[in-house]
Design a protein around this motif. Structure first.
Motif: not given
Length: 69
Positions: A33, A30-31
């Motif tokens: 953010e 996941y990124p």
């Protein structure tokens, strides 16, 4: 001596192929953010749950102190 060098090279090549194959099959992480958003949502849910438990405890304490007549 040559066998040691060739064995080391072959071992390195095999491990490299295994590693690249594993990374190709794995989903991307996941990124940052997205991870932060999920973590914050998790913390808020835990905080809300703790507040609800604390409120229920207060209600039970009040019920014991002030019984219904």
């Amino acid at each position: 001596m040559a066998g040691t060098i060739l064995g080391g090279g072959l071992g390195f090549y095999v491990m490299h192929r295994i590693e690249t194959s594993y990374k190709a099959r794995r989903p991307p992480p996941y990124p940052m953010e997205e991870r932060l958003r999920r973590y914050e949502a998790h913390l808020l849910a835990k905080e809300k749950e703790a507040q609800q438990l604390q409120d229920e405890g207060r209600r039970e304490d009040q019920a014991q102190v002030l019984p219904d007549s």
